[in-house]
Write a protein that holds these residues in place. Structure first.
Motif, PDB file in Angstrom:
ATOM      1  N   ARG A 285       0.828  -1.202   0.000  1.00  0.00           N
ATOM      2  CA  ARG A 285       0.000   0.000   0.000  1.00  0.00           C
ATOM      3  C   ARG A 285       0.868   1.259   0.000  1.00  0.00           C
ATOM      4  O   ARG A 285       0.526   2.251  -0.665  1.00  0.00           O
ATOM      5  N   THR A 286       1.962   1.233   0.723  1.00  0.00           N
ATOM      6  CA  THR A 286       2.876   2.376   0.743  1.00  0.00           C
ATOM      7  C   THR A 286       3.406   2.665  -0.656  1.00  0.00           C
ATOM      8  O   THR A 286       3.462   3.824  -1.089  1.00  0.00           O
ATOM      9  N   ILE A 287       3.785   1.624  -1.371  1.00  0.00           N
ATOM     10  CA  ILE A 287       4.282   1.796  -2.742  1.00  0.00           C
ATOM     11  C   ILE A 287       3.189   2.365  -3.634  1.00  0.00           C
ATOM     12  O   ILE A 287       3.411   3.312  -4.407  1.00  0.00           O
ATOM     13  N   GLU A 288       1.979   1.821  -3.507  1.00  0.00           N
ATOM     14  CA  GLU A 288       0.877   2.262  -4.351  1.00  0.00           C
ATOM     15  C   GLU A 288       0.540   3.732  -4.112  1.00  0.00           C
ATOM     16  O   GLU A 288       0.335   4.501  -5.064  1.00  0.00           O
ATOM     17  N   ILE A 289       0.481   4.127  -2.861  1.00  0.00           N
ATOM     18  CA  ILE A 289       0.138   5.512  -2.540  1.00  0.00           C
ATOM     19  C   ILE A 289       1.200   6.463  -3.070  1.00  0.00           C
ATOM     20  O   ILE A 289       0.889   7.517  -3.634  1.00  0.00           O
ATOM     21  N   HIS A 290       2.464   6.104  -2.895  1.00  0.00           N
ATOM     22  CA  HIS A 290       3.528   6.958  -3.423  1.00  0.00           C
ATOM     23  C   HIS A 290       3.451   7.067  -4.945  1.00  0.00           C
ATOM     24  O   HIS A 290       3.630   8.153  -5.513  1.00  0.00           O
ATOM     25  N   ARG A 291       3.203   5.942  -5.593  1.00  0.00           N
ATOM     26  CA  ARG A 291       3.111   5.967  -7.060  1.00  0.00           C
ATOM     27  C   ARG A 291       1.964   6.888  -7.510  1.00  0.00           C
ATOM     28  O   ARG A 291       2.121   7.692  -8.428  1.00  0.00           O
ATOM     29  N   GLU A 292       0.815   6.789  -6.838  1.00  0.00           N
ATOM     30  CA  GLU A 292      -0.339   7.610  -7.185  1.00  0.00           C
ATOM     31  C   GLU A 292      -0.050   9.097  -7.001  1.00  0.00           C
ATOM     32  O   GLU A 292      -0.353   9.920  -7.875  1.00  0.00           O
TER      33      GLU A 292
END
Length: 278
Positions: A54-61
């Motif tokens: 989730r941390t990776i996804e939020i940063h990517r977004e």
């Protein structure tokens, strides 16, 4: 993640203005308490794989939202907790089986690795296992200054044995005065009675004493120690007594600076070996 994007935007702008190499980035929020835990530790839970994903996804977004999609392609690592930490009095050793799900997540993220904080005081075997399991960025700090302090205090004891007029534990006594006169760097980290506080000031894994070596009085005390031992051959027997983890043959070379560097290099050697696969 919004803060990370803001920082990245500033870094991108600065790098392009200087026509320099574009930055690589490490993201993540799973960082320990600054200076290490201030209490004895019994167990530590690694970052959950779902939380890391989730941390990776939020940063990517958010990077994409801020027009930093290309910059996100230069993110090389995520900061996570693999289950290692040190407190004032003890160290939690790495257990390779604990973060298996976290390691497996890297199969979904082939461009990323992990950064592990607080790897100080881990064994060479533990560091090697961390690297092999996807944590090749190993943060170390107090482990190095702790080794330096050990060597300085060993030389302090040797000087007391060998140099007439040096005094008994002159450096350690000077450091005690310095730390008591300015307790801001240790008071909120160490707890207990007077004996416990004394031991922690000088010997804690948290190594809060590292903030005092640049103090003028500390610099004078260290300088005096190095001066009185420069050119003085230290018998191998004294090296074995007071600096037993270092090669005894360093003593007769009459170079205290070489002894101090060797103490720090011995710690760094474990990290180098780990990053080379053991």
């Amino acid at each position: 993640a919004t803060r990370a994007a803001r920082l990245a935007k500033a870094a991108e702008k600065a790098a392009r203005a200087k026509d320099g190499a574009l930055p690589l980035y490490i993201i993540g929020t799973e960082v320990p308490v600054p200076g290490g835990a201030d209490h004895a530790l019994s167990d530590l839970k690694p970052t959950e794989a779902a939380a890391a994903r989730r941390t990776i996804e939020i940063h990517r977004e958010i990077f994409a939202r801020e027009g930093l999609g290309e910059a996100f392609g230069r993110v090389i690592a995520l900061v996570v907790q693999p289950g290692v930490e040190f407190g004032s009095e003890n160290v939690i050793a790495y257990k390779p089986e604990a973060p298996k799900a976290l390691t497996a997540l890297l199969d979904e993220q082939p461009s990323l690795v992990y950064e592990a904080h607080s790897t100080d005081y881990q064994s060479r075997a533990a560091l090697t296992a961390l690297v092999a399991n996807g944590f090749p960025i190993l943060k170390v700090g107090p482990g190095l200054t702790f080794a330096l302090r050990e060597a300085l205090y060993g030389l302090d004891l040797i000087a007391a044995e060998m140099v007439p007029g040096y005094g008994e534990r002159s450096l350690a006594r000077a450091m005690e005065r310095v730390m008591l006169a300015a307790p801001g760097h240790w008071r909120s980290h160490y707890h207990g009675g007077e004996t416990s506080l004394y031991l922690q000031r000088h010997y804690s894994y948290s190594d809060r004493i590292r903030y005092y070596w640049s103090n003028p009085a500390a610099s004078v005390a260290v300088g005096r120690l190095r001066e009185v031992l420069t050119g003085v051959g230290i018998p191998e027997t004294l090296m074995r007594q007071f600096l037993p983890t270092l090669p005894a043959g360093l003593g007769p070379a009459s170079d205290p600076e070489a002894i101090l560097l060797a103490a720090v290099d011995a710690v760094l050697a474990d990290y180098e070996a780990a990053c080379r696969g053991g």
